[in-house]
Write an enzyme that holds these catalytic residues in place. Sequence first.
Site, PDB file in Angstrom:
ATOM      1  CB  SER A   6      48.254  69.287  18.697  1.00 34.06           C
ATOM      2  OG  SER A   6      48.104  68.081  18.001  1.00 34.06           O
ATOM      3  CB  CYS A  13      55.676  68.189  22.369  1.00 35.50           C
ATOM      4  SG  CYS A  13      55.360  66.470  22.001  1.00 35.50           S
ATOM      5  NE  ARG A  21      48.593  65.123  16.452  1.00 34.76           N
ATOM      6  CZ  ARG A  21      47.396  64.659  16.819  1.00 34.76           C
ATOM      7  NH1 ARG A  21      46.428  64.544  15.940  1.00 34.76           N
ATOM      8  NH2 ARG A  21      47.179  64.317  18.065  1.00 34.76           N
ATOM      9  CG  HIS A  53      58.094  67.416  26.452  1.00 35.79           C
ATOM     10  ND1 HIS A  53      56.906  68.081  26.689  1.00 35.79           N
ATOM     11  CD2 HIS A  53      57.806  66.416  25.593  1.00 35.79           C
ATOM     12  CE1 HIS A  53      55.941  67.506  25.992  1.00 35.79           C
ATOM     13  NE2 HIS A  53      56.458  66.489  25.327  1.00 35.79           N
ATOM     14  CD  GLU A  59      58.008  70.871  28.729  1.00 38.38           C
ATOM     15  OE1 GLU A  59      58.935  71.119  27.932  1.00 38.38           O
ATOM     16  OE2 GLU A  59      57.033  70.150  28.438  1.00 38.38           O
TER      17      GLU A  59
HETATM   18  N1  GLN Z   1      51.102  63.577  20.253  1.00 39.74           N
HETATM   19  C1  GLN Z   1      50.691  64.848  20.730  1.00 39.74           C
HETATM   20  C2  GLN Z   1      50.024  65.669  19.645  1.00 39.74           C
HETATM   21  O1  GLN Z   1      50.300  65.509  18.492  1.00 39.74           O
HETATM   22  C3  GLN Z   1      51.852  65.625  21.283  1.00 39.74           C
HETATM   23  C4  GLN Z   1      52.420  64.963  22.505  1.00 39.74           C
HETATM   24  C5  GLN Z   1      53.041  65.892  23.471  1.00 39.74           C
HETATM   25  O2  GLN Z   1      52.861  67.112  23.401  1.00 39.74           O
HETATM   26  N2  GLN Z   1      53.749  65.350  24.431  1.00 39.74           N
HETATM   27  O3  GLN Z   1      49.209  66.498  19.962  1.00 39.74           O
END
Ligand code: GLN
Length: 186
Positions: A48, A78, A105, A169, A171
Amino acid sequence: MKIGVLALQGAFREHEKSLKSCGAETCQIRLPEHLEDIDALVIPGGESTTMIRLLLEYGLLDKIKERAEKGMPIFGTCAGMVLLSKKVEDSDQITLKLMDTVVKRNAFGRQVNSFEADLDIEMFDTPYRGVFIRAPYIVSVGQGVEVLAKYQDKIVMVKQGNFLASAFHPELTEDNRIHKYFLSMI
Ligand code: GLN
């Protein structure tokens, strides 16, 4: 229906594959003008902090907010769920601030980088296999937010108006029920 998938970084190809197998047309979003003729947007998993940096660099942040506030459906998975939230716990990380949620997170701990779990999701009759990868969870939600799934008492899927978000996820599985549900929101 044409669904844009934010393609700056992360698992965007897998989302395109799932959406296509539900019969939707997809396109990759990298520039503000790419947003013009789409009916909905998917923000994939990835990192992110990197994604937000690129969103700002390419002038996409304001454009996405503008379309979202006019009603465009967005599904964030996510890292995408992190970006949709109004705040990241213990951090001043910039987000889109579209959902009334606070996220944590990498919330399942360093030792547990990834895992799978069967989830009871509000609108489905049978469990959904969730794939979690360095996943966030939702710490708190505002009044207008519907909680759709929890894992061990942690909120991992929510909906608020035209926005849908999951900590896992969909997907990465062959089960397209969540993508179909998102398409039904359009
Ligand atoms: N830990 C990641 C974040 O906070 C997210 C992980 C993921 O999208 N698989 O950006």
